[in-house]
Scaffold this motif. Structure first.
Motif, short mmCIF file in Angstrom:
data_model
loop_
_atom_site.label_atom_id
_atom_site.label_comp_id
_atom_site.label_asym_id
_atom_site.label_seq_id
_atom_site.Cartn_x
_atom_site.Cartn_y
_atom_site.Cartn_z
N VAL A 55 0.60 -1.12 0.18
CA VAL A 55 -0.04 -0.13 -0.65
C VAL A 55 0.65 1.27 0.15
CG1 VAL A 55 -1.78 -1.46 1.27
CG2 VAL A 55 -0.41 0.69 2.63
N ALA A 56 0.68 1.92 -0.38
CA ALA A 56 0.88 3.58 -0.37
C ALA A 56 1.58 3.76 -1.59
CB ALA A 56 1.33 4.05 1.23
N LYS A 57 2.08 3.27 -1.96
CA LYS A 57 2.16 2.71 -3.63
C LYS A 57 1.60 3.17 -4.25
CE LYS A 57 6.58 0.28 -2.93
NZ LYS A 57 7.89 -0.81 -2.93
N PRO A 58 1.54 4.01 -6.15
CA PRO A 58 0.60 3.76 -6.56
C PRO A 58 0.49 1.93 -7.13
CG PRO A 58 2.18 5.53 -7.41
CD PRO A 58 2.61 4.62 -6.17
N MET A 59 -0.58 1.74 -7.20
CA MET A 59 -0.47 0.40 -8.53
C MET A 59 -0.21 0.38 -9.43
SD MET A 59 -4.04 -2.10 -7.37
CE MET A 59 -4.49 -3.10 -6.30
N HIS A 60 0.29 -0.12 -10.35
CA HIS A 60 0.58 -0.29 -11.54
C HIS A 60 0.21 -1.46 -13.06
CE1 HIS A 60 3.68 -3.08 -11.04
NE2 HIS A 60 4.40 -2.67 -9.55
N VAL A 61 0.41 -1.88 -13.80
CA VAL A 61 -0.08 -2.93 -14.60
C VAL A 61 -0.33 -3.93 -13.60
CG1 VAL A 61 1.33 -2.42 -16.50
CG2 VAL A 61 -0.41 -3.83 -16.90
N GLU B 190 -6.52 18.77 0.68
CA GLU B 190 -7.03 18.32 -1.32
C GLU B 190 -7.35 17.25 -0.94
OE1 GLU B 190 -5.83 20.62 -4.60
OE2 GLU B 190 -5.53 22.38 -3.49
N SER B 191 -6.09 16.67 -0.84
CA SER B 191 -6.27 15.18 -1.46
C SER B 191 -4.86 14.46 -0.83
CB SER B 191 -6.06 14.64 -2.96
OG SER B 191 -5.65 13.35 -3.17
N PRO B 192 -5.05 13.84 -0.12
CA PRO B 192 -4.15 13.67 1.17
C PRO B 192 -3.51 12.46 0.44
CG PRO B 192 -6.18 13.27 2.19
CD PRO B 192 -6.22 13.64 1.01
N TRP C 6 -6.62 6.14 4.72
CA TRP C 6 -6.47 7.23 2.98
C TRP C 6 -5.92 5.95 1.65
CZ3 TRP C 6 -2.72 11.30 5.17
CH2 TRP C 6 -3.36 12.21 5.84
N CYS C 7 -5.13 5.47 2.43
CA CYS C 7 -4.94 3.93 1.32
C CYS C 7 -5.73 2.81 0.90
CB CYS C 7 -3.31 3.57 1.95
SG CYS C 7 -1.69 4.28 2.39
N LEU C 8 -6.10 2.58 1.68
CA LEU C 8 -7.13 1.59 2.03
C LEU C 8 -8.55 2.37 0.90
CD1 LEU C 8 -7.10 0.28 5.31
CD2 LEU C 8 -6.74 -0.48 3.14
N ALA C 9 -8.71 2.96 1.38
CA ALA C 9 -9.89 4.62 0.22
C ALA C 9 -9.79 4.09 -0.77
CB ALA C 9 -10.08 5.57 0.56
N ASP C 10 -8.20 4.98 -1.17
CA ASP C 10 -7.94 4.21 -2.59
C ASP C 10 -7.64 2.77 -3.06
OD1 ASP C 10 -6.77 6.42 -4.45
OD2 ASP C 10 -4.67 5.39 -4.12
N LEU C 11 -7.52 2.78 -2.60
CA LEU C 11 -7.40 0.79 -3.71
C LEU C 11 -8.56 0.30 -3.70
CD1 LEU C 11 -4.62 -1.16 -1.03
CD2 LEU C 11 -4.73 -0.35 -3.48
#
Ligand code: ARG
Length: 585
Positions: free
Chosen positions: A126-132, A186-188, A237-242
């Motif tokens: 988590v906290a690293k952007p998910m990629h392909v 704005e966007s944590p 924040w990370c979980l919501a984003d995932l």
């Protein structure tokens, strides 16, 4: 029972006359690809002849002699050196199709007793952007979970998040020292992503900064109150984003027990392994060794190892990925008593899983099945890992956006008459389906080439093609104003006189066995190949046989029944893959 199992069953007694354990020979009965060899072919006469020291042809003749023809089988012939070609009878096909019609799962055969499987998949850090690259585990794992669920297993899907790693030291350092307050307000989550990239880059040329980050991670792991507070602040924040990504992919987990969950158990893992003398100190670290049990030694007299040792406690006292995975195995076995646990993780982690499974076996977890469902990379057309045109890794979100955009173009071109909102809805389903299917239809162990044009094509082995075949099938019922529920194979004899009707029927009644085989091998591509063959058989039928304008009312009904079973099978098959269908596109 699956059709193939019924065929195999008929062979049990004739084989029993020849050998003590027929089971291994039964697996040599397979569906044929070409109707000229019958519907199923049995190739056991050759290996049997070797064992019995007889001619294969004679052995084949002897088996066939005792098989009953006239009931389930229209004919059983011996061909060539001893191939046994089996053709199913019309009444058998009609019975199987009627069963499939009645079956809520369209012919998937549930296993007898409930078994439990844990499917560990997606599991990003988590906290690293998910990629392909994260797509493969997510999509393959979800298909496996869905398939086992349809087979009647108790499935526990687990997103084993990497939520305790060194990225948190970087984020804590970045948040304290480099945060942009406006962006953070704005966007944590975007601010975290920015900080991660920034700190990562700065750490490359600045050894002091890199060390400071490592110190923050160590402090977090020692339960430093300030760092733990930040971790607790970042995680939601990370979980919501995932979660947003998983929602869009239509994926839900039964649990998300990440690495942090196992932290309190790690010291005990090390103590237990050390007390049992399964782990020992080596150069200041505690390791599990894997010596050859035969005690063999190399030229220098050192014991030969089956695998390199795995560290479970580092010299600085830190626990490792392996320690946490060992704790996790213990936890899952104690809490869920699974028959098997599968880990859908890329093949670069093969050694980790070999070591992990061996260590777990020694530690006493001998019965549970442990499987690494490995997969290869996603590459660009050049064979290198898939990158954006600018050379960066491709974020998962922008990838999905692009898929939907491209699908939208196909829908606009194909069905301009559909209202705007429906086209947007269809594009989402077609776009996401295309990305998932492209991945699932590969042999998972090979690297796969990411190719937009092939992926969203109305032709070829794509989700788009299957969805299109499905929608066209639905349009027959719309056009004829027929409610599928008004059909009833109990009342209508299913006619299978045209070879294309028969070919479709054979494909349909093989759905169950395709699903079983896919599950046993953890290979969703068995289902995609099946669906592609089914769609082709259906197209052949539709080309050769008039449905709405059939020569008689009973024939029309019979063909509509075949259409309806086809539609349900495609829908159910795609559902196992996590792909939706639409009635119009
Ligand atoms: N978080 C890991 C990674 O991204 C994958 C975890 C897989 N599951 C496991 N139980 N080790 O590489």
């Amino acid at each position: 029972m699956n059709t193939i199992d019924l065929v195999r069953q008929a062979f049990v007694s004739p084989l029993g006359q020849l050998v003590e354990s027929p089971a291994e020979y039964l697996s040599l009965i397979r569906a044929t690809q070409d109707a000229k060899f019958g519907d199923y072919q049995a190739n056991m006469a050759m290996p049997l002849a070797k064992t019995l020291k007889r001619k294969p042809r004679d052995v084949a003749d002897e088996i066939v002699k005792t098989l009953p023809v006239g009931g389930d089988f229209e004919s059983i012939d011996v061909a060539g050196p001893g191939f046994i070609n089996i053709k199913l009878s019309k009444s058998f096909l009609q019975w199987r199709l009627t069963e499939q019609w009645k079956s809520p799962t369209v012919g998937i055969t549930p296993i007898d007793a409930t078994k439990t499987i844990v499917v560990d998949y997606s599991s990003p850090n988590v906290a690293k952007p998910m990629h392909v690259g994260h797509l493969r585990s997510t999509v393959i794992g979800d298909a496996i979970a869905r398939t086992y669920r349809a087979l009647g297993w108790r499935v526990l899907s687990d997103n084993h998040l990497g939520d305790w790693g060194t990225q948190f030291g970087m984020l804590i350092y970045g948040w304290r020292n480099l945060r942009d307050e406006t962006l953070a307000q704005e966007s944590p989550i975007q601010e975290l992503a920015r900080l991660y990239k920034l700190v990562n880059r700065m750490g490359e040329d600045d050894a002091n900064l890199a060390r400071a980050c490592r110190d923050e991670t160590a402090k977090l792991h020692e339960a430093d109150a300030d760092n733990l507070a930040l971790w607790n602040q970042f995680m939601p924040w990370c979980l919501a984003d995932l979660g947003k990504m998983y929602d869009r992919l239509g994926i839900a987990f039964d649990m998300q027990l990440g690495e942090s969950f196992y932290q309190p158990m790690l010291a005990d893992v090390v103590t237990s392994l050390t007390t049992k003398r399964l782990a020992e100190v080596s150069d200041g670290a505690i390791c599990v060794f894997f010596p050859d049990p035969s005690g063999k030694v190399d030229e220098e007299g050192k014991p030969i190892a089956l695998l390199p040792p795995t560290i479970i406690k580092k010299t600085d006292g830190a626990f490792t990925y392996a320690t946490s995975d060992l704790a996790c195995i213990k936890y899952r076995v104690e809490h869920f008593k699974p028959s098997v646990m599968v880990y859908v993780v890329d093949d670069r982690q093969s050694l980790h899983f070999q070591q992990l499974f061996s260590a777990a076996r020694k530690w006493g977890f001998e019965k549970v099945g442990l499987v690494h469902v490995a997969f290869g990379k996603i590459t660009g057309k050049d064979g290198k890992p898939y990158k954006t045109r600018e050379g960066g890794t491709v974020g998962l979100e922008s990838l999905l956006d692009e898929a939907v955009e491209r699908a939208r173009r196909v829908v606009d071109e194909n069905s301009p008459e559909l209202p705007e909102s429906e086209r947007a809805h269809v594009a989402e389903i077609v776009g996401i389906g295309a990305v998932k299917y492209a991945d699932l239809s590969q042999n998972r162990q090979s690297d796969y080439v990411f190719d937009w044009d092939k992926m969203i094509s109305l032709q070829g082995n794509t989700a788009t093609y299957l969805q299109y075949v499905y929608a066209r099938n639905r349009s027959i019922f719309r056009k004829g104003e027929i409610d599928p529920a008004s059909l009833d194979p109990g009342q209508t004899e299913i006619t299978l006189d045209h070879p294309s009707e028969r070919a479709l029927a054979i494909k349909l009644i093989q759905f169950g066995e395709a699903v079983t085989m896919s599950a046993e091998d953890y290979r969703p591509n068995v289902i995609t190949s099946y669906l592609f063959d089914l769609a082709n058989a259906y197209n052949g039928f539709f080309r050769d046989c008039r449905v709405l304008k059939a020569e008689s009312e009973p024939l029309r009904k019979s063909r509509l029944i075949l259409c309806e079973i086809t539609a349900r099978t495609i829908r159910q098959g795609l559902d196992l893959l996590g792909i939706k269908t639409v009635d119009r596109m």
